[in-house]
Enzyme design. Structure first.
Site, mmCIF file in Angstrom:
data_model
loop_
_atom_site.group_PDB
_atom_site.id
_atom_site.type_symbol
_atom_site.label_atom_id
_atom_site.label_comp_id
_atom_site.label_asym_id
_atom_site.label_seq_id
_atom_site.Cartn_x
_atom_site.Cartn_y
_atom_site.Cartn_z
ATOM 1 N N GLY A 13 15.633 5.943 39.484
ATOM 2 C CA GLY A 13 16.038 4.376 38.984
ATOM 3 C C GLY A 13 15.757 3.377 39.771
ATOM 4 O O GLY A 13 14.866 3.052 41.097
ATOM 5 N N CYS A 14 16.818 2.388 39.801
ATOM 6 C CA CYS A 14 16.450 0.973 40.078
ATOM 7 C C CYS A 14 16.793 0.881 42.365
ATOM 8 O O CYS A 14 17.599 1.964 41.662
ATOM 9 C CB CYS A 14 17.933 0.329 39.267
ATOM 10 S SG CYS A 14 18.155 -1.724 40.554
#
Length: 182
Positions: A13-14
């Site tokens: 993810g981020c």
């Protein structure tokens, strides 16, 4: 980086979320947000977000394996993101948000493969794991404004809604592993 340091390169993810967690882990010497696994050299955040470069947002973690093993790093990695959603973490969608472990050595590959097998057998998630396990390609550090993003921008909306809850979960689940508790 000390002479006995090891490096882990992870995408889940981020990178702001992963960086905020891992920089608080005992044994971690540094965390650099960046890009790995794409087709172009020196990608920009815009190119990665557009999905055309093929890179994943990753963190490159330098750690002391005498204080925190590679397996422990991976156990935390799997606890703080969903390894069953293909190219997605929550509302972040795209190949840049894929779940991926870029191994630096054959030993790392073996540790990651064994742990992934154990976690898959344990049935912790409703779906199967989609985490990729690949040899590390060239790593590109993200732009300066992405480094230590959460620490510098805790009041930013994304940080409040997405990063803070992940960090709180980590702090609760791994309290004994926090630098602040040593």
């Amino acid at each position: 980086m000390g002479s006995s340091s090891e490096i882990a390169t992870l995408g889940g993810g981020c990178f702001w979320c992963l960086e905020a967690v891992f920089e608080q882990l005992v044994g971690v010497e540094s965390v650099v947000s960046g890009y790995c696994g794409g087709e172009i050299d020196n990608p920009t955040y815009a190119a990665v977000c557009d999905g055309f470069s093929g890179h994943a947002e990753v963190v490159q973690i330098s750690f002391d394996p005498a204080q925190c093993s590679y397996r422990e790093v991976l156990e935390i990695f799997f606890a703080i993101h969903d390894p069953t959603t293909l190219n997605r973490q929550g509302n972040d969608v795209g190949t840049q948000y894929r779940s991926v472990i870029f191994h630096h050595t054959e030993e790392q590959r073996q540790v990651a493969s064994a742990l992934m097998g154990e976690l898959g057998q344990a049935g912790l998630w409703a779906g199967p794991m989609v985490t990729e396990l690949l040899p590390v390609p060239q790593f590109f550090a993200a732009e300066d404004y992405h480094q230590q993003y959460f620490r510098r921008n805790p009041g930013q909306g994304y940080c409040q809604v997405v990063v803070s809850p992940k960090l709180a979960k980590f702090r609760k689940s791994f309290a004994s592993r926090l630098k602040a508790n040593r």
